[in-house]
Design a protein around this motif. Structure first.
Motif, PDB file in Angstrom:
ATOM      1  N   PHE A   4     -12.478 -22.556  68.342  1.00  0.00           N
ATOM      2  CA  PHE A   4     -13.033 -23.892  68.180  1.00  0.00           C
ATOM      3  C   PHE A   4     -13.752 -24.005  66.845  1.00  0.00           C
ATOM      4  N   THR A   5     -13.697 -25.192  66.258  1.00  0.00           N
ATOM      5  CA  THR A   5     -14.427 -25.478  65.032  1.00  0.00           C
ATOM      6  C   THR A   5     -14.611 -26.982  64.923  1.00  0.00           C
ATOM      7  N   SER A   6     -15.364 -27.414  63.936  1.00  0.00           N
ATOM      8  CA  SER A   6     -15.481 -28.851  63.648  1.00  0.00           C
ATOM      9  C   SER A   6     -16.180 -29.047  62.315  1.00  0.00           C
ATOM     10  N   ASP A   7     -16.162 -30.287  61.857  1.00  0.00           N
ATOM     11  CA  ASP A   7     -16.949 -30.729  60.696  1.00  0.00           C
ATOM     12  C   ASP A   7     -16.659 -29.936  59.428  1.00  0.00           C
ATOM     13  N   THR A   8     -15.384 -29.654  59.183  1.00  0.00           N
ATOM     14  CA  THR A   8     -15.016 -28.984  57.941  1.00  0.00           C
ATOM     15  C   THR A   8     -15.261 -29.888  56.731  1.00  0.00           C
ATOM     16  N   HIS A   9     -15.038 -31.181  56.896  1.00  0.00           N
ATOM     17  CA  HIS A   9     -15.275 -32.142  55.805  1.00  0.00           C
ATOM     18  C   HIS A   9     -14.563 -31.727  54.515  1.00  0.00           C
ATOM     19  N   HIS A  12     -15.057 -33.276  50.739  1.00  0.00           N
ATOM     20  CA  HIS A  12     -16.329 -33.997  50.698  1.00  0.00           C
ATOM     21  C   HIS A  12     -17.322 -33.218  49.836  1.00  0.00           C
ATOM     22  N   ALA A  13     -17.438 -33.581  48.581  1.00  0.00           N
ATOM     23  CA  ALA A  13     -18.305 -32.837  47.653  1.00  0.00           C
ATOM     24  C   ALA A  13     -19.767 -32.872  48.071  1.00  0.00           C
ATOM     25  N   ASN A  14     -20.234 -34.018  48.564  1.00  0.00           N
ATOM     26  CA  ASN A  14     -21.658 -34.145  48.887  1.00  0.00           C
ATOM     27  C   ASN A  14     -22.089 -33.300  50.086  1.00  0.00           C
ATOM     28  N   ILE A  15     -21.133 -32.928  50.937  1.00  0.00           N
ATOM     29  CA  ILE A  15     -21.508 -32.137  52.116  1.00  0.00           C
ATOM     30  C   ILE A  15     -22.035 -30.766  51.704  1.00  0.00           C
ATOM     31  N   ILE A  16     -21.644 -30.290  50.521  1.00  0.00           N
ATOM     32  CA  ILE A  16     -22.117 -28.991  50.037  1.00  0.00           C
ATOM     33  C   ILE A  16     -23.635 -28.997  49.914  1.00  0.00           C
ATOM     34  N   GLY A  17     -24.183 -30.065  49.327  1.00  0.00           N
ATOM     35  CA  GLY A  17     -25.633 -30.175  49.203  1.00  0.00           C
ATOM     36  C   GLY A  17     -26.304 -30.584  50.488  1.00  0.00           C
ATOM     37  N   PRO A  22     -22.472 -22.717  50.625  1.00  0.00           N
ATOM     38  CA  PRO A  22     -22.540 -21.816  49.462  1.00  0.00           C
ATOM     39  C   PRO A  22     -21.357 -21.966  48.500  1.00  0.00           C
ATOM     40  N   TYR A  23     -21.128 -23.186  48.023  1.00  0.00           N
ATOM     41  CA  TYR A  23     -19.990 -23.431  47.149  1.00  0.00           C
ATOM     42  C   TYR A  23     -20.418 -24.162  45.887  1.00  0.00           C
ATOM     43  N   ALA A  24     -19.725 -23.843  44.786  1.00  0.00           N
ATOM     44  CA  ALA A  24     -20.003 -24.500  43.509  1.00  0.00           C
ATOM     45  C   ALA A  24     -19.345 -25.857  43.413  1.00  0.00           C
ATOM     46  N   ASP A  25     -18.222 -26.018  44.114  1.00  0.00           N
ATOM     47  CA  ASP A  25     -17.502 -27.291  44.061  1.00  0.00           C
ATOM     48  C   ASP A  25     -16.609 -27.428  45.286  1.00  0.00           C
ATOM     49  N   VAL A  26     -16.016 -28.608  45.423  1.00  0.00           N
ATOM     50  CA  VAL A  26     -15.250 -28.926  46.626  1.00  0.00           C
ATOM     51  C   VAL A  26     -13.954 -28.121  46.707  1.00  0.00           C
ATOM     52  N   HIS A  27     -13.356 -27.804  45.567  1.00  0.00           N
ATOM     53  CA  HIS A  27     -12.129 -27.003  45.590  1.00  0.00           C
ATOM     54  C   HIS A  27     -12.390 -25.637  46.215  1.00  0.00           C
ATOM     55  N   HIS A  28     -13.452 -24.958  45.774  1.00  0.00           N
ATOM     56  CA  HIS A  28     -13.779 -23.643  46.329  1.00  0.00           C
ATOM     57  C   HIS A  28     -14.135 -23.744  47.810  1.00  0.00           C
ATOM     58  N   MET A  29     -14.793 -24.824  48.208  1.00  0.00           N
ATOM     59  CA  MET A  29     -15.105 -25.014  49.623  1.00  0.00           C
ATOM     60  C   MET A  29     -13.828 -25.148  50.447  1.00  0.00           C
ATOM     61  N   ASN A  30     -12.906 -25.998  50.007  1.00  0.00           N
ATOM     62  CA  ASN A  30     -11.662 -26.201  50.750  1.00  0.00           C
ATOM     63  C   ASN A  30     -10.902 -24.892  50.923  1.00  0.00           C
ATOM     64  N   VAL A  31     -10.738 -24.166  49.818  1.00  0.00           N
ATOM     65  CA  VAL A  31      -9.979 -22.915  49.856  1.00  0.00           C
ATOM     66  C   VAL A  31     -10.655 -21.894  50.754  1.00  0.00           C
ATOM     67  N   HIS A  49     -10.035 -28.337  66.846  1.00  0.00           N
ATOM     68  CA  HIS A  49     -10.922 -28.858  65.806  1.00  0.00           C
ATOM     69  C   HIS A  49     -11.583 -30.112  66.376  1.00  0.00           C
ATOM     70  N   LEU A  50     -12.912 -30.073  66.534  1.00  0.00           N
ATOM     71  CA  LEU A  50     -13.610 -31.164  67.211  1.00  0.00           C
ATOM     72  C   LEU A  50     -14.113 -32.231  66.242  1.00  0.00           C
ATOM     73  N   GLY A  51     -13.300 -32.558  65.272  1.00  0.00           N
ATOM     74  CA  GLY A  51     -13.537 -33.766  64.491  1.00  0.00           C
ATOM     75  C   GLY A  51     -14.161 -33.597  63.128  1.00  0.00           C
ATOM     76  N   ASP A  52     -14.007 -34.660  62.340  1.00  0.00           N
ATOM     77  CA  ASP A  52     -14.448 -34.738  60.946  1.00  0.00           C
ATOM     78  C   ASP A  52     -13.746 -33.684  60.101  1.00  0.00           C
ATOM     79  N   VAL A  53     -12.429 -33.793  60.084  1.00  0.00           N
ATOM     80  CA  VAL A  53     -11.601 -32.869  59.309  1.00  0.00           C
ATOM     81  C   VAL A  53     -11.905 -32.980  57.827  1.00  0.00           C
ATOM     82  N   ALA A  54     -11.883 -34.223  57.314  1.00  0.00           N
ATOM     83  CA  ALA A  54     -11.960 -34.426  55.869  1.00  0.00           C
ATOM     84  C   ALA A  54     -12.617 -35.757  55.570  1.00  0.00           C
ATOM     85  N   LEU A  55     -13.066 -35.889  54.343  1.00  0.00           N
ATOM     86  CA  LEU A  55     -13.606 -37.176  53.910  1.00  0.00           C
ATOM     87  C   LEU A  55     -12.485 -38.123  53.527  1.00  0.00           C
TER      88      LEU A  55
END
Length: 204
Positions: A4-9, A12-17, A22-31, A49-55
């Motif tokens: 189970f997982t959720s809220d990968t977003h 979504h660059a702003n979700i990092i902050g 622990p990511y410098a940018d959205v590309h590194h977060m996605n990967v 996946h319990l929702g909020d896949v992506a922005l």
């Protein structure tokens, strides 16, 4: 094995902050989020996946979920354009999510699931209103989407890093589990331990 997982977003660059990821940018977060899931899931596993896949949905954000080597069931969240919360316009995104995420199944409402130990749990993107401590000074805009606490355990997301467990509600979101999916075996262990309050695990 079921995970189970959720809220990968994804995307979504702003979700990092917002969630101190622990990511410098959205590309590194996605990967990295895809790699973390792929490290524990195989082609014979199921991922809920319990929702909020992506922005986004017009770019490649949704396809990140398809890169995970497992059969995926999506229980839509409020940030997923296909969720009924988005009204009639959400209906035209149902096939978009099915195709781009390569879903085995898409669930558009709260549902129930029987775990391997025979315990039936509620499954929703949203927690119970009382476990989220919804502010009473304004209406709860997700009230009609929330599960009703009928005494069953609940697997949910939505609240990111706020808590990992609150009573009989277990938050399966990446921000509560160090960025990785959580196994059904771990969920069963938490249920066997009984209601409790648990803080999020740190990102590794």
């Amino acid at each position: 094995m079921r995970y189970f997982t959720s809220d990968t977003h994804y995307g979504h660059a702003n979700i990092i902050g917002f969630c101190d990821r622990p990511y410098a940018d959205v590309h590194h977060m996605n990967v990295d989020l895809v790699n973390r899931a792929a490290a524990v899931l195989g082609p014979d596993d199921d991922l809920w996946h319990l929702g909020d896949v992506a922005l986004g949905y017009l770019d490649s954000s949704l396809t990140n979920l398809a890169r995970i080597p497992a059969d995926v069931t999506l229980v839509a969240g409020n940030h997923d354009r296909c969720h009924p919360y988005n009204g009639r316009r959400g209906e035209r995104f149902v096939e978009v999510y099915r195709e781009r995420c390569q879903l085995r199944d898409l669930v558009l409402a709260n549902t129930r699931l029987t775990l391997a130990n025979g315990v039936e749990v509620q499954v929703s993107h949203f927690p119970f209103a009382e476990t989220e401590a919804v502010a009473t000074s304004r209406p709860d805009k997700f009230a009609q989407c929330r599960p009703v606490d009928d005494g069953a355990w609940l697997l949910c997301g939505h609240i990111h890093e706020k808590w990992r467990q609150r009573g009989r509600a277990i938050n399966v979101g990446v921000d509560a589990w160090g960025g990785s999916p959580v196994s059904e075996e771990t969920i069963i262990d938490l249920i066997d331990a009984g209601p409790q309050n648990l803080a999020p695990l740190p990102w590794q």
